[in-house]
Design a protein around this motif. Structure first.
Motif, PDB file in Angstrom:
ATOM      1  N   THR A 176       0.832  -1.194   0.000  1.00  0.00           N
ATOM      2  CA  THR A 176       0.000   0.000   0.000  1.00  0.00           C
ATOM      3  C   THR A 176       0.866   1.242   0.000  1.00  0.00           C
ATOM      4  O   THR A 176       2.015   1.216   0.452  1.00  0.00           O
ATOM      5  N   TYR A 177       0.324   2.336  -0.508  1.00  0.00           N
ATOM      6  CA  TYR A 177       1.056   3.601  -0.539  1.00  0.00           C
ATOM      7  C   TYR A 177       0.073   4.758  -0.382  1.00  0.00           C
ATOM      8  O   TYR A 177      -1.129   4.629  -0.635  1.00  0.00           O
ATOM      9  N   ARG A 178       0.628   5.883   0.071  1.00  0.00           N
ATOM     10  CA  ARG A 178      -0.142   7.124   0.092  1.00  0.00           C
ATOM     11  C   ARG A 178       0.119   7.867  -1.206  1.00  0.00           C
ATOM     12  O   ARG A 178       1.271   8.200  -1.510  1.00  0.00           O
ATOM     13  N   SER A 179      -0.933   8.102  -1.960  1.00  0.00           N
ATOM     14  CA  SER A 179      -0.751   8.811  -3.225  1.00  0.00           C
ATOM     15  C   SER A 179      -0.757  10.319  -2.983  1.00  0.00           C
ATOM     16  O   SER A 179      -0.834  10.781  -1.846  1.00  0.00           O
ATOM     17  N   ALA A 180      -0.668  11.097  -4.054  1.00  0.00           N
ATOM     18  CA  ALA A 180      -0.405  12.529  -3.912  1.00  0.00           C
ATOM     19  C   ALA A 180      -1.646  13.344  -3.593  1.00  0.00           C
ATOM     20  O   ALA A 180      -1.538  14.473  -3.109  1.00  0.00           O
ATOM     21  N   GLY A 181      -2.823  12.829  -3.881  1.00  0.00           N
ATOM     22  CA  GLY A 181      -4.027  13.594  -3.606  1.00  0.00           C
ATOM     23  C   GLY A 181      -4.240  14.690  -4.632  1.00  0.00           C
ATOM     24  O   GLY A 181      -3.674  14.670  -5.731  1.00  0.00           O
ATOM     25  N   THR A 182      -5.043  15.668  -4.274  1.00  0.00           N
ATOM     26  CA  THR A 182      -5.374  16.772  -5.177  1.00  0.00           C
ATOM     27  C   THR A 182      -4.181  17.694  -5.354  1.00  0.00           C
ATOM     28  O   THR A 182      -3.570  18.107  -4.373  1.00  0.00           O
ATOM     29  N   PRO A 183      -3.792  18.028  -6.602  1.00  0.00           N
ATOM     30  CA  PRO A 183      -2.667  18.948  -6.801  1.00  0.00           C
ATOM     31  C   PRO A 183      -2.889  20.265  -6.066  1.00  0.00           C
ATOM     32  O   PRO A 183      -3.996  20.805  -6.050  1.00  0.00           O
ATOM     33  N   GLY A 184      -1.796  20.758  -5.487  1.00  0.00           N
ATOM     34  CA  GLY A 184      -1.926  21.961  -4.674  1.00  0.00           C
ATOM     35  C   GLY A 184      -1.883  23.260  -5.441  1.00  0.00           C
ATOM     36  O   GLY A 184      -2.265  24.299  -4.920  1.00  0.00           O
ATOM     37  N   GLY A 185      -1.411  23.247  -6.687  1.00  0.00           N
ATOM     38  CA  GLY A 185      -1.272  24.488  -7.422  1.00  0.00           C
ATOM     39  C   GLY A 185      -0.071  25.284  -6.941  1.00  0.00           C
ATOM     40  O   GLY A 185       0.712  24.846  -6.113  1.00  0.00           O
TER      41      GLY A 185
ATOM     42  N   LEU B 255     -12.946  13.169   2.084  1.00  0.00           N
ATOM     43  CA  LEU B 255     -12.763  11.806   2.550  1.00  0.00           C
ATOM     44  C   LEU B 255     -12.385  10.967   1.335  1.00  0.00           C
ATOM     45  O   LEU B 255     -12.724  11.303   0.199  1.00  0.00           O
ATOM     46  N   VAL B 256     -11.663   9.880   1.554  1.00  0.00           N
ATOM     47  CA  VAL B 256     -11.100   9.131   0.431  1.00  0.00           C
ATOM     48  C   VAL B 256     -11.573   7.683   0.485  1.00  0.00           C
ATOM     49  O   VAL B 256     -12.012   7.189   1.524  1.00  0.00           O
ATOM     50  N   GLU B 257     -11.456   7.035  -0.656  1.00  0.00           N
ATOM     51  CA  GLU B 257     -11.763   5.612  -0.772  1.00  0.00           C
ATOM     52  C   GLU B 257     -10.530   4.882  -1.299  1.00  0.00           C
ATOM     53  O   GLU B 257     -10.070   5.160  -2.400  1.00  0.00           O
ATOM     54  N   PRO B 258      -9.943   3.994  -0.509  1.00  0.00           N
ATOM     55  CA  PRO B 258      -8.804   3.224  -1.000  1.00  0.00           C
ATOM     56  C   PRO B 258      -9.200   2.408  -2.234  1.00  0.00           C
ATOM     57  O   PRO B 258     -10.349   1.963  -2.358  1.00  0.00           O
ATOM     58  N   ARG B 259      -8.234   2.257  -3.138  1.00  0.00           N
ATOM     59  CA  ARG B 259      -8.504   1.463  -4.339  1.00  0.00           C
ATOM     60  C   ARG B 259      -7.293   0.612  -4.650  1.00  0.00           C
ATOM     61  O   ARG B 259      -6.152   0.957  -4.286  1.00  0.00           O
ATOM     62  N   VAL B 260      -7.510  -0.491  -5.336  1.00  0.00           N
ATOM     63  CA  VAL B 260      -6.412  -1.352  -5.763  1.00  0.00           C
ATOM     64  C   VAL B 260      -5.979  -0.909  -7.155  1.00  0.00           C
ATOM     65  O   VAL B 260      -6.805  -0.844  -8.081  1.00  0.00           O
ATOM     66  N   ASP B 261      -4.687  -0.580  -7.308  1.00  0.00           N
ATOM     67  CA  ASP B 261      -4.219  -0.091  -8.603  1.00  0.00           C
ATOM     68  C   ASP B 261      -3.827  -1.255  -9.509  1.00  0.00           C
ATOM     69  O   ASP B 261      -4.021  -2.427  -9.178  1.00  0.00           O
ATOM     70  N   GLU B 262      -3.278  -0.930 -10.677  1.00  0.00           N
ATOM     71  CA  GLU B 262      -2.973  -1.952 -11.676  1.00  0.00           C
ATOM     72  C   GLU B 262      -1.839  -2.879 -11.263  1.00  0.00           C
ATOM     73  O   GLU B 262      -1.617  -3.910 -11.903  1.00  0.00           O
ATOM     74  N   TYR B 263      -1.102  -2.536 -10.202  1.00  0.00           N
ATOM     75  CA  TYR B 263      -0.020  -3.398  -9.716  1.00  0.00           C
ATOM     76  C   TYR B 263      -0.448  -4.211  -8.502  1.00  0.00           C
ATOM     77  O   TYR B 263       0.392  -4.869  -7.873  1.00  0.00           O
ATOM     78  N   GLY B 264      -1.720  -4.146  -8.148  1.00  0.00           N
ATOM     79  CA  GLY B 264      -2.210  -4.880  -6.997  1.00  0.00           C
ATOM     80  C   GLY B 264      -1.934  -4.209  -5.669  1.00  0.00           C
ATOM     81  O   GLY B 264      -2.115  -4.812  -4.610  1.00  0.00           O
TER      82      GLY B 264
ATOM     83  N   ILE C  42      -3.987   4.740  -1.078  1.00  0.00           N
ATOM     84  CA  ILE C  42      -4.757   5.464  -0.068  1.00  0.00           C
ATOM     85  C   ILE C  42      -4.426   6.949  -0.198  1.00  0.00           C
ATOM     86  O   ILE C  42      -3.401   7.409   0.307  1.00  0.00           O
ATOM     87  N   PRO C  43      -5.258   7.716  -0.873  1.00  0.00           N
ATOM     88  CA  PRO C  43      -4.974   9.156  -1.014  1.00  0.00           C
ATOM     89  C   PRO C  43      -5.050   9.863   0.341  1.00  0.00           C
ATOM     90  O   PRO C  43      -5.672   9.369   1.283  1.00  0.00           O
TER      91      PRO C  43
ATOM     92  N   ASP D 102      -4.901  -4.702   4.562  1.00  0.00           N
ATOM     93  CA  ASP D 102      -5.441  -5.997   4.953  1.00  0.00           C
ATOM     94  C   ASP D 102      -6.938  -6.079   4.670  1.00  0.00           C
ATOM     95  O   ASP D 102      -7.442  -7.089   4.163  1.00  0.00           O
ATOM     96  N   ARG D 103      -7.651  -5.004   4.992  1.00  0.00           N
ATOM     97  CA  ARG D 103      -9.104  -5.002   4.798  1.00  0.00           C
ATOM     98  C   ARG D 103      -9.467  -5.018   3.316  1.00  0.00           C
ATOM     99  O   ARG D 103     -10.329  -5.793   2.881  1.00  0.00           O
ATOM    100  N   VAL D 104      -8.810  -4.181   2.522  1.00  0.00           N
ATOM    101  CA  VAL D 104      -9.150  -4.069   1.110  1.00  0.00           C
ATOM    102  C   VAL D 104      -8.757  -5.327   0.337  1.00  0.00           C
ATOM    103  O   VAL D 104      -9.503  -5.802  -0.530  1.00  0.00           O
ATOM    104  N   LEU D 105      -7.590  -5.878   0.672  1.00  0.00           N
ATOM    105  CA  LEU D 105      -7.099  -7.057  -0.040  1.00  0.00           C
ATOM    106  C   LEU D 105      -7.613  -8.360   0.553  1.00  0.00           C
ATOM    107  O   LEU D 105      -7.438  -9.425  -0.043  1.00  0.00           O
ATOM    108  N   GLY D 106      -8.212  -8.267   1.745  1.00  0.00           N
ATOM    109  CA  GLY D 106      -8.743  -9.466   2.375  1.00  0.00           C
ATOM    110  C   GLY D 106      -7.682 -10.445   2.799  1.00  0.00           C
ATOM    111  O   GLY D 106      -7.861 -11.661   2.700  1.00  0.00           O
ATOM    112  N   THR D 107      -6.548  -9.927   3.294  1.00  0.00           N
ATOM    113  CA  THR D 107      -5.427 -10.769   3.694  1.00  0.00           C
ATOM    114  C   THR D 107      -5.082 -10.537   5.142  1.00  0.00           C
ATOM    115  O   THR D 107      -5.495  -9.554   5.758  1.00  0.00           O
ATOM    116  N   GLU D 108      -4.282 -11.428   5.696  1.00  0.00           N
ATOM    117  CA  GLU D 108      -3.823 -11.303   7.055  1.00  0.00           C
ATOM    118  C   GLU D 108      -2.561 -10.432   7.110  1.00  0.00           C
ATOM    119  O   GLU D 108      -1.777 -10.416   6.164  1.00  0.00           O
TER     120      GLU D 108
END
Length: 306
Positions: free
Chosen positions: A164-173, A194-203, A207-208, A294-300
């Motif tokens: 998992t990673y924290r992405s950049a979010g909305t550009p600040g200008g 508020l944000v919604e975690p998503r699974v990207d193309e690399y699995g 988390i913005p 863990d929650r999004v991927l359903g893993t331990e």
């Protein structure tokens, strides 16, 4: 959710004039934050620069083909400042805290992935080194925060075992547009997303961020704080309340070295206390980045390798 870019002096290796007030405050702030999170039983993700796991080095790092001069501060201005170049004791404080924190990575040497001299080979070498120094202490790194929020080389994260990673979010200008957006955000706390975690193309779980807790400082903050309470506290509390109502994830972030004075400590305590109150009274789910993966991927969870 809280994520912290834990870097001491490693946030500024390419600065000709680093903010020494932040560097000098960074150790005490780190320890204070560990105690604060313990007091309110709130876990956080500590994305630690890998060099801080070390207790000494040769200051050359020949195995990392970093940009020219990247490690010059280790033999120059900060040669005698082992306290802000190394921090195995502070990493241990996070690991030994009463609350179950998530120790993640902020790379080994804090080279931004958008630096013109960065290649996939450098990223591989840096991440391998970060993973190795953590493994030496029995930690498997799963969460990642990009230096200076420069998102890139996500395929290499997956290769090195991150989830998992924290992405950049909305550009600040920039300039006036950025300042105007910040004022608008403060005047209307409901603008904090508020944000919604998503699974990207690399699995990997992306988390913005919702809000940088030290993004509105100086005179504008002081002026608005005379009208209301600290405007950042108002923004954070509003987002936390919406998350408690089930509208999404509130992802707050900071650097420990942002906490340089009593006002900063008061801000953080008010926000952490509000999280704890909504958890205890309304069942707000308080997670780390590892927990979300863990929650999004359903893993331990796999927090240790030993």
């Amino acid at each position: 959710m809280f994520s912290l870019d834990a870097e001491l002096a490693w946030g500024f290796p390419d600065f000709d004039d680093p903010p020494m007030d932040r560097v000098d405050a960074s150790r005490d702030a780190w320890t204070w934050l560990v105690d604060l999170f313990d007091e309110y039983d709130v876990p956080a993700t500590w994305a630690v620069v890998g060099h801080l796991f070390l207790d000494d080095c040769d200051a050359r790092h020949a195995d990392l083909d970093a940009p020219d001069g990247w490690f010059a501060h280790e033999t120059g201005a900060l040669a005698s400042r082992h306290d802000v170049r190394f921090a195995p004791d502070l990493v241990a404080a996070v690991r030994n805290a009463d609350v179950d924190h998530d120790v993640g990575s902020h790379t080994f040497a804090h080279v931004p992935f958008d630096h013109p001299d960065v290649t996939s080979d450098l990223v591989d070498a840096d991440l391998a080194r970060a993973v190795a120094v953590a493994a030496d202490q029995g930690l498997a790194l799963e969460s990642f925060v990009f230096p200076r929020n420069a998102v890139g080389f996500r395929d290499r994260l997956a290769k090195h075992g991150f989830r998992t990673y924290r992405s950049a979010g909305t550009p600040g200008g920039t300039g006036l547009a950025r300042a105007a957006r910040k004022v608008a955000d403060v005047l209307d706390p409901g603008r904090v997303p508020l944000v919604e975690p998503r699974v990207d193309e690399y699995g990997l779980v992306d988390i913005p961020p919702s809000l940088f807790l030290f993004g509105f400082e100086g005179t504008p903050r002081d002026v608005l704080a005379t009208v209301w309470t600290d405007p950042i506290v108002r923004q954070a509390a509003d987002a936390i309340d919406r998350a408690a109502d089930g509208d999404g994830v509130c992802h707050l972030w900071l650097h420990p070295n942002n906490v340089v004075d009593d006002a900063g400590r008061a801000r953080l305590e008010a926000i952490v206390a509000h999280v704890a109150r909504r958890r205890d009274e309304d069942g707000l789910l308080v997670e780390t980045m590892r927990d979300v993966a863990d929650r999004v991927l359903g893993t331990e969870p796999t927090a240790t390798v030993a």
